[in-house]
Design a protein around this motif. Structure first.
Motif, PDB file in Angstrom:
ATOM      1  N   VAL A  69       1.246  -0.730  -0.131  1.00  0.00           N
ATOM      2  CA  VAL A  69       0.049  -0.148   0.287  1.00  0.00           C
ATOM      3  C   VAL A  69       1.057   1.568  -0.162  1.00  0.00           C
ATOM      4  CG1 VAL A  69      -1.512   0.955   1.399  1.00  0.00           C
ATOM      5  CG2 VAL A  69      -1.463  -1.376   1.409  1.00  0.00           C
ATOM      6  N   ILE A  70       0.609   1.871  -1.152  1.00  0.00           N
ATOM      7  CA  ILE A  70       1.522   3.248  -0.503  1.00  0.00           C
ATOM      8  C   ILE A  70       0.881   4.301  -0.108  1.00  0.00           C
ATOM      9  CG2 ILE A  70       1.987   5.327  -2.047  1.00  0.00           C
ATOM     10  CD1 ILE A  70       3.242   2.922  -3.296  1.00  0.00           C
ATOM     11  N   ARG A  71       1.867   4.575   0.911  1.00  0.00           N
ATOM     12  CA  ARG A  71       0.853   5.609   2.506  1.00  0.00           C
ATOM     13  C   ARG A  71       1.496   7.134   2.008  1.00  0.00           C
ATOM     14  NH1 ARG A  71       0.084   3.330   6.644  1.00  0.00           N
ATOM     15  NH2 ARG A  71      -0.578   5.046   7.143  1.00  0.00           N
ATOM     16  N   GLN A  72       2.909   7.061   1.206  1.00  0.00           N
ATOM     17  CA  GLN A  72       3.446   8.635   2.194  1.00  0.00           C
ATOM     18  C   GLN A  72       4.490   8.626   1.180  1.00  0.00           C
ATOM     19  OE1 GLN A  72       0.974  11.046   3.199  1.00  0.00           O
ATOM     20  NE2 GLN A  72       2.278  12.696   2.137  1.00  0.00           N
ATOM     21  N   GLY A  73       5.350   9.343  -0.182  1.00  0.00           N
ATOM     22  CA  GLY A  73       6.541   9.246  -0.561  1.00  0.00           C
ATOM     23  C   GLY A  73       7.285   7.543  -0.559  1.00  0.00           C
ATOM     24  N   GLY A  74       7.915   7.812  -0.830  1.00  0.00           N
ATOM     25  CA  GLY A  74       9.099   6.581  -0.945  1.00  0.00           C
ATOM     26  C   GLY A  74       9.444   6.122  -1.780  1.00  0.00           C
TER      27      GLY A  74
ATOM     28  N   ALA B  41      -5.361   1.446 -11.212  1.00  0.00           N
ATOM     29  CA  ALA B  41      -4.657   0.414 -12.635  1.00  0.00           C
ATOM     30  C   ALA B  41      -3.009   0.536 -12.597  1.00  0.00           C
ATOM     31  CB  ALA B  41      -5.150   0.188 -14.221  1.00  0.00           C
ATOM     32  N   LEU B  42      -2.636  -0.920 -12.494  1.00  0.00           N
ATOM     33  CA  LEU B  42      -0.916  -0.622 -12.618  1.00  0.00           C
ATOM     34  C   LEU B  42      -0.365  -1.930 -13.528  1.00  0.00           C
ATOM     35  CD1 LEU B  42       2.137  -0.545  -9.874  1.00  0.00           C
ATOM     36  CD2 LEU B  42       2.345  -2.155 -11.575  1.00  0.00           C
ATOM     37  N   THR B  43       0.394  -1.282 -14.881  1.00  0.00           N
ATOM     38  CA  THR B  43       0.528  -2.282 -15.992  1.00  0.00           C
ATOM     39  C   THR B  43       2.153  -2.507 -15.728  1.00  0.00           C
ATOM     40  OG1 THR B  43      -1.453  -1.824 -17.027  1.00  0.00           O
ATOM     41  CG2 THR B  43       0.615  -2.707 -18.762  1.00  0.00           C
ATOM     42  N   VAL B  44       2.397  -3.158 -16.405  1.00  0.00           N
ATOM     43  CA  VAL B  44       4.180  -3.305 -16.364  1.00  0.00           C
ATOM     44  C   VAL B  44       3.976  -4.003 -18.188  1.00  0.00           C
ATOM     45  CG1 VAL B  44       6.555  -4.206 -15.749  1.00  0.00           C
ATOM     46  CG2 VAL B  44       4.576  -4.034 -13.979  1.00  0.00           C
TER      47      VAL B  44
ATOM     48  N   LEU C  97      -3.189  -0.853  -7.524  1.00  0.00           N
ATOM     49  CA  LEU C  97      -1.728  -0.569  -6.690  1.00  0.00           C
ATOM     50  C   LEU C  97      -2.615   0.398  -5.958  1.00  0.00           C
ATOM     51  CD1 LEU C  97       1.296   0.316  -5.855  1.00  0.00           C
ATOM     52  CD2 LEU C  97       0.848   1.914  -7.632  1.00  0.00           C
ATOM     53  N   SER C  98      -2.776   0.412  -4.088  1.00  0.00           N
ATOM     54  CA  SER C  98      -3.871   0.710  -3.805  1.00  0.00           C
ATOM     55  C   SER C  98      -2.476   1.295  -2.878  1.00  0.00           C
ATOM     56  CB  SER C  98      -3.807   0.202  -2.527  1.00  0.00           C
ATOM     57  OG  SER C  98      -4.478  -1.167  -2.879  1.00  0.00           O
ATOM     58  N   ALA C  99      -3.139   3.123  -2.667  1.00  0.00           N
ATOM     59  CA  ALA C  99      -2.435   4.470  -2.007  1.00  0.00           C
ATOM     60  C   ALA C  99      -3.703   5.021  -0.614  1.00  0.00           C
ATOM     61  CB  ALA C  99      -2.345   5.114  -3.359  1.00  0.00           C
ATOM     62  N   TYR C 100      -3.433   5.474   0.087  1.00  0.00           N
ATOM     63  CA  TYR C 100      -3.572   5.936   0.994  1.00  0.00           C
ATOM     64  C   TYR C 100      -2.717   6.660   1.729  1.00  0.00           C
ATOM     65  CZ  TYR C 100      -7.836   5.954   4.560  1.00  0.00           C
ATOM     66  OH  TYR C 100      -8.677   6.189   5.200  1.00  0.00           O
ATOM     67  N   PRO C 101      -2.599   7.822   1.736  1.00  0.00           N
ATOM     68  CA  PRO C 101      -2.096   8.772   2.246  1.00  0.00           C
ATOM     69  C   PRO C 101      -2.088   8.663   3.122  1.00  0.00           C
ATOM     70  CG  PRO C 101      -2.853   9.184  -0.052  1.00  0.00           C
ATOM     71  CD  PRO C 101      -3.494   8.803  -0.135  1.00  0.00           C
ATOM     72  N   ASP C 102      -1.569   9.178   4.469  1.00  0.00           N
ATOM     73  CA  ASP C 102      -1.262   9.666   6.036  1.00  0.00           C
ATOM     74  C   ASP C 102      -2.777  10.089   5.935  1.00  0.00           C
ATOM     75  OD1 ASP C 102       0.156   7.387   6.310  1.00  0.00           O
ATOM     76  OD2 ASP C 102       1.802   9.292   6.465  1.00  0.00           O
ATOM     77  N   ALA C 103      -2.833  11.482   5.365  1.00  0.00           N
ATOM     78  CA  ALA C 103      -4.076  12.377   5.887  1.00  0.00           C
ATOM     79  C   ALA C 103      -5.426  12.072   5.492  1.00  0.00           C
ATOM     80  CB  ALA C 103      -3.703  14.068   4.827  1.00  0.00           C
ATOM     81  N   THR C 104      -5.437  10.842   4.458  1.00  0.00           N
ATOM     82  CA  THR C 104      -6.853  10.443   4.411  1.00  0.00           C
ATOM     83  C   THR C 104      -7.593   9.885   5.044  1.00  0.00           C
ATOM     84  OG1 THR C 104      -5.639   9.324   2.157  1.00  0.00           O
ATOM     85  CG2 THR C 104      -7.961   8.412   3.041  1.00  0.00           C
ATOM     86  N   ARG C 105      -9.441  10.381   5.309  1.00  0.00           N
ATOM     87  CA  ARG C 105      -9.860  10.316   6.430  1.00  0.00           C
ATOM     88  C   ARG C 105     -10.619   9.010   6.026  1.00  0.00           C
ATOM     89  NH1 ARG C 105      -5.740  10.113   8.815  1.00  0.00           N
ATOM     90  NH2 ARG C 105      -5.066  11.949  10.523  1.00  0.00           N
ATOM     91  N   LEU C 106     -11.018   7.979   5.570  1.00  0.00           N
ATOM     92  CA  LEU C 106     -12.538   7.124   5.181  1.00  0.00           C
ATOM     93  C   LEU C 106     -12.577   6.382   6.389  1.00  0.00           C
ATOM     94  CD1 LEU C 106     -11.521   5.435   2.112  1.00  0.00           C
ATOM     95  CD2 LEU C 106     -12.655   7.757   2.202  1.00  0.00           C
ATOM     96  N   GLU C 107     -14.391   6.705   6.397  1.00  0.00           N
ATOM     97  CA  GLU C 107     -14.902   5.794   7.548  1.00  0.00           C
ATOM     98  C   GLU C 107     -13.986   3.710   7.440  1.00  0.00           C
ATOM     99  OE1 GLU C 107     -16.187   5.147  10.980  1.00  0.00           O
ATOM    100  OE2 GLU C 107     -15.940   6.641  10.157  1.00  0.00           O
TER     101      GLU C 107
ATOM    102  N   ALA D 295      -7.304  -3.886  -3.232  1.00  0.00           N
ATOM    103  CA  ALA D 295      -8.005  -2.640  -4.071  1.00  0.00           C
ATOM    104  C   ALA D 295      -9.398  -3.634  -3.790  1.00  0.00           C
ATOM    105  CB  ALA D 295      -7.622  -3.088  -5.549  1.00  0.00           C
ATOM    106  N   GLU D 296      -9.704  -4.154  -3.624  1.00  0.00           N
ATOM    107  CA  GLU D 296     -11.657  -4.799  -3.157  1.00  0.00           C
ATOM    108  C   GLU D 296     -11.346  -3.584  -2.725  1.00  0.00           C
ATOM    109  OE1 GLU D 296     -14.385  -6.023  -5.614  1.00  0.00           O
ATOM    110  OE2 GLU D 296     -12.664  -6.844  -7.012  1.00  0.00           O
ATOM    111  N   THR D 297     -11.517  -4.080  -1.156  1.00  0.00           N
ATOM    112  CA  THR D 297     -11.677  -3.111   0.371  1.00  0.00           C
ATOM    113  C   THR D 297     -11.559  -1.547   0.392  1.00  0.00           C
ATOM    114  OG1 THR D 297      -9.130  -4.211   1.141  1.00  0.00           O
ATOM    115  CG2 THR D 297     -11.141  -5.743   1.209  1.00  0.00           C
ATOM    116  N   LEU D 298     -10.626  -1.575  -0.359  1.00  0.00           N
ATOM    117  CA  LEU D 298     -10.594   0.130  -0.270  1.00  0.00           C
ATOM    118  C   LEU D 298     -11.349   0.806  -1.335  1.00  0.00           C
ATOM    119  CD1 LEU D 298      -8.630   2.672   0.326  1.00  0.00           C
ATOM    120  CD2 LEU D 298      -6.454   2.056  -2.048  1.00  0.00           C
ATOM    121  N   THR D 299     -11.692   0.288  -2.628  1.00  0.00           N
ATOM    122  CA  THR D 299     -12.792   0.538  -3.204  1.00  0.00           C
ATOM    123  C   THR D 299     -13.953   0.791  -2.318  1.00  0.00           C
ATOM    124  OG1 THR D 299     -11.185   0.272  -5.172  1.00  0.00           O
ATOM    125  CG2 THR D 299     -14.235   0.437  -5.691  1.00  0.00           C
ATOM    126  N   ALA D 300     -14.465   0.127  -1.550  1.00  0.00           N
ATOM    127  CA  ALA D 300     -15.568  -0.205  -0.815  1.00  0.00           C
ATOM    128  C   ALA D 300     -15.510   0.453  -0.477  1.00  0.00           C
ATOM    129  CB  ALA D 300     -15.126  -2.290  -0.807  1.00  0.00           C
ATOM    130  N   ALA D 301     -14.424   0.515   0.728  1.00  0.00           N
ATOM    131  CA  ALA D 301     -14.822   2.109   1.350  1.00  0.00           C
ATOM    132  C   ALA D 301     -14.599   3.137   1.356  1.00  0.00           C
ATOM    133  CB  ALA D 301     -13.184   1.754   2.523  1.00  0.00           C
TER     134      ALA D 301
END
Length: 850
Positions: free
Chosen positions: A178-183, A273-276, A307-317, A572-578
């Protein structure tokens, strides 16, 4: 296009129209590597390269098309429009794509609509996904879910039409998950030349979908199924490729990619969507980031994931997530047992549980992996019975389904079973544990195939099974939970579950609707629903359940690529559901396969940990998921899928099981100690209708036949030994009748009756004679008879149960020859008797005369 005008106005309008069309075609053919992007509440206008608008804005473009996200609208006269969120898009050239609560119009390339919107296309037709409509005066359409569509000028084929590339691409690792912040995003994998010729040199690069975060779970599936490289895959991240030397036929080579997260240009929380892709070094046939969609030219191979991204500032229930952890297996224990002077040893069909319970075995590893995890344990009491029986000593049949326990060999898994029980006892201490009905009966088959007569047997077996689990593990389990195969639930299944005393039924949600449903059909809306009749349906996520059932990744290194793809898809499924309702408090119930593979279990725990750490998942107890159910009802059903129907237990087999149940009742009436035998056979009858037999019809049929053979052998082992003729000499006699007891215990509760075909000639002096015989011996019973006349008589001997007077086994008929005293001797005796009487009378008379 409709043109209205007269004279010069009309001519100028035609010229302008033709010019617009030519400009649109030119802009499409000369589209740049990627659209421009703006983020924030803004709008974007473009006349050539198109525009991308994110946020509360709108975009207009007359050439390369545009993309809008958020509460935006989009108008295009050339390349069409892509709209996300509460917006709409219009396109007169390249069509329109609308996602979310919006609509799209296109008069050139058609329209693609996802979500609660509609799209109209007058050129290339329309593709509709979600609760959407797409309309146009001509052409063909493709519609998915409750929607309709109309298009113009021919069919539209999905961009993921079948495509084969000369190079296969397989991902081995992707970090972080999971992409959080930078890196940095680190990717490794391998490529293989699967063609018949040498390919390369080439470069391997990474692409992020041009549409940004995927807004719907249906969109995740659409991206996964797309095989061709298209403009939707986005441009190649510049400067972050690796070179690939030429590959001979069959050659394989590993690769590693490192991409700084800022270079991915992700625009917030969501699944991307991430494609190589593998592209020829000279880029032949494809631009830098544009693909023709035909799979020809410079594209040598590709693979996709999310590729799931969830920055630290995200505030989903966060989704309150209940994860079931099933510990279930296929039945192994037979109906027959072997009695010894000291004990009764069960007989198993095979010894495969020894490996499963042992170190590294599936059942051992499931217990080890689930220890300390936020999961709800789901146990089959029958498996606990198996383990305890193995630990105490057992036998293994030489041939599965055999009926002779003495032919079985000694089992070797006692120690492994004892260690497994100890590990399970430790793992479930203080945890939530569900005890399924005994042997996990196939509720769907029983409800559809007339299994109601078996309800009493299954209900009593389940009560006993729960007691076994509680005693063996030292806990208090939750009972009354049913798990229909595939999560099917209709009126018949609900009624049968209630008949078994099951107040809660796990359901996929396809047949259940609630008045408080938050999200439209097809989206995530799990949770408890109170149905008429007192049954509670706990809906679980059908999409995740299907993924877990369809993918069986191996546990070792060979299964790493499959585990990686499954992990990324589940994240991706669970994050999109949220993200569907970011501020709503909702439930997510995850139900893996019954016989969960270790690779699947490993991925599931990783997904829960990653989602929990990021913040969009929050583990919840099973009891919490059942709290405050909403009122609901069962939807009307047009029938279940034929493939699922084919895997159900046939009604003829259910009838055979019920027949065996009745025969068991008769057998218990003649045994001196019926308790052990009855318990063994009742458990076997419950196993005969287990859900675990789905997918193994041959094994199911073999097991049921084995139970029937055992009962047949037991019943026929108590029999009358045939005889031909007996001779009755004299008026009274005894006739011997031999009863053979082949059972492993004493025979009681049986009486012998003998009937005569000529009772005036020969008849039994007793109506019935009690029969008692020690185990595995023959007993001779003597029947007293009375002869009245000479001659042959046909006698019929029959055993009856003393409890209800029913016949037992087959009757035995034999002949009795009555040979009383000869006729001359009788006259001589009678004459002598008469002479004695006359002599006595004469002497008495002389005495009186004197």
């Amino acid at each position: 296009m409709v043109v209205v005008g007269r004279g010069g106005t009309y001519g100028r309008t035609v010229v302008a129209t033709v010019t617009t069309i030519l400009v649109a075609i030119t802009s499409v053919l000369s589209a740049p590597t990627g659209p421009a992007a703006t983020a924030s509440p803004a709008h974007r206008h473009g006349s050539g390269g198109g525009a991308v608008a994110r946020g509360l804005g709108h975009g207009h473009g007359s050439g390369g098309g545009g993309t809008g996200r958020g509460s935006a609208h989009r108008h295009e006269s050339g390349g069409g429009a892509i709209t996300r969120g509460l917006g709409h898009g219009h396109g007169s050239g390249g069509g329109a794509v609308a996602r979310g609560l919006g609509h799209g119009h296109g008069s050139g390339g058609g329209a693609v609509t996802r979500g609660l919107g509609h799209g109209h296309g007058s050129g290339g037709g329309a593709i509709t996904r979600g609760l959407a409509t797409s309309g146009g005066p001509r052409g063909s359409t493709a519609a998915r879910s409750p929607a309709h569509s109309h298009g113009l000028h021919g069919a539209v084929t999905a961009p993921g039409s079948a495509q084969r590339y000369p190079v296969s691409v397989e991902l081995a690792s992707l970090s972080p998950a999971v992409i959080r912040q930078g890196g940095e995003l680190r990717i490794s994998g391998r490529v293989t030349n699967t063609s018949a010729r040498r390919v390369g040199p080439a470069r391997i690069g990474v692409r992020i979908g041009a549409a940004g975060a995927i807004d719907t779970r249906g969109g995740l599936a659409a991206v996964t199924h797309r095989t061709s490289l298209t403009r939707s895959d986005g441009p190649e991240v510049p400067g972050r490729t690796v070179r690939l030397a030429a590959l001979p036929t069959g050659a394989e080579r590993g690769f590693r990619l490192t991409v700084p997260v800022p270079d991915l240009e992700l625009d917030g929380a969501g699944a991307y969507a991430l494609t190589v892709s593998v592209i020829r070094s000279d880029g032949t046939g494809t631009g830098a980031g544009t693909g023709t969609g035909t799979g020809t030219g410079g594209v040598l191979g590709l693979t996709r994931t999310q590729l799931s991204a969830y920055p630290d500032a995200t505030r989903l229930e966060p989704l309150r997530t209940t994860v079931l952890w099933p510990v279930v297996d296929t039945p192994r224990m037979e109906a027959l047992t072997l009695r010894t002077p000291d004990s009764v040893l069960p007989v198993f069909r095979d010894d495969e549980l020894t490996a499963a319970f042992g170190p590294g075995g599936r059942l051992r590893r499931l217990v080890e992996m689930g220890t300390g995890q936020p999961v709800t344990w789901v146990l089959d009491p029958d498996l606990i019975v198996h383990a305890r029986a193995m630990a105490a000593g057992y036998r293994v049949a030489r041939t599965p389904g055999g009926s002779h326990p003495r032919e079985a060999t000694e089992g070797t898994g006692g120690e492994a079973a004892a260690e497994w029980l100890a590990a399970l006892r430790k793992a479930v201490r203080g945890r939530e544990v569900i005890a399924l009905p005994y042997a996990d009966p196939d509720l769907v088959s029983l409800a559809r195939g007339g299994g109601a007569p078996l309800a009493g047997l299954l209900r009593s077996a389940s009560r006993a099974g729960r007691s076994v689990v509680d005693r063996a593990l030292g806990i208090r389990t939750r009972a009354g939970v049913g798990w229909p195969a595939g999560g099917e639930l209709d009126d018949g299944i609900a009624r049968y579950a209630k008949l078994l005393g099951l107040g809660t039924v796990l359901a996929s949600g396809a047949g259940v609707t609630s008045s408080g449903q938050l999200v439209s059909e097809g989206a995530t809306d799990d949770g408890a629903v109170a149905l008429d009749g007192g049954t509670t349906a706990l809906r679980y996520d059908a999409a995740i359940a299907s993924l877990l059932l369809a993918v069986h990744p191996a546990e070792g290194a060979a299964g790493a690529p499959a585990r990686l793809l499954l992990r990324q898809r589940l994240l991706a499924e669970t994050l999109t559901a949220a993200r569907e309702l970011p501020n709503a408090r909702r439930d997510l119930v995850v139900v893996p396969p019954r016989r969960m593979p270790l690779g699947t279990a490993r991925v599931l725990l990783t997904v829960v940990a990653e989602g929990r750490k990021a913040g969009w998942l929050e583990p919840a107890r099973f009891a919490a998921a059942l709290r405050k159910p909403t009122a609901g009802r069962l939807r009307g059903s047009d029938g279940h899928p034929p493939a699922r129907h084919a895997s159900e237990l046939p009604s003829a087999r259910l009838a055979a099981v019920d027949r065996d149940r009745r025969r068991l009742r008769a057998l218990t009436k003649v045994l001196s100690d019926a308790r052990v035998t009855a318990a063994s056979v009742r458990a076997a009858l419950a196993r005969s209708v287990a859900t675990g037999w789905r997918g193994d019809p041959a094994g199911a049929a073999s097991y049921q036949r084995g139970v029937s053979r055992y009962l047949t052998a037991s019943i026929t082992s108590v029999r009358l030994v045939p005889k031909s003729t007996v001779v009755v000499a004299g008026g009274s006699a005894t006739i011997p009748v031999t009863v053979d007891n082949g059972l492993q215990q004493d025979l009681t509760g049986v009486e012998l009756r003998v009937l005569s075909s000529r009772p005036e000639r020969l008849d039994a002096r007793e109506r019935a004679v009690p029969v008692r015989a020690s185990r595995a011996v023959s007993r001779t019973v003597r029947v007293r008879v009375k002869a009245y006349a000479n001659g042959p008589v046909r006698l019929t001997a029959q055993l009856y149960t003393t409890a209800d007077g029913r016949p037992w086994g087959a009757p035995m008929t034999f002949r009795a020859d009555v040979r009383s005293v000869p006729s001359g001797a009788v006259i001589f005796v009678l004459g002598g008797t008469a002479l004695i009487v006359l002599t006595a009378a004469f002497r008495l008379r002389r005495t009186r005369g004197r």
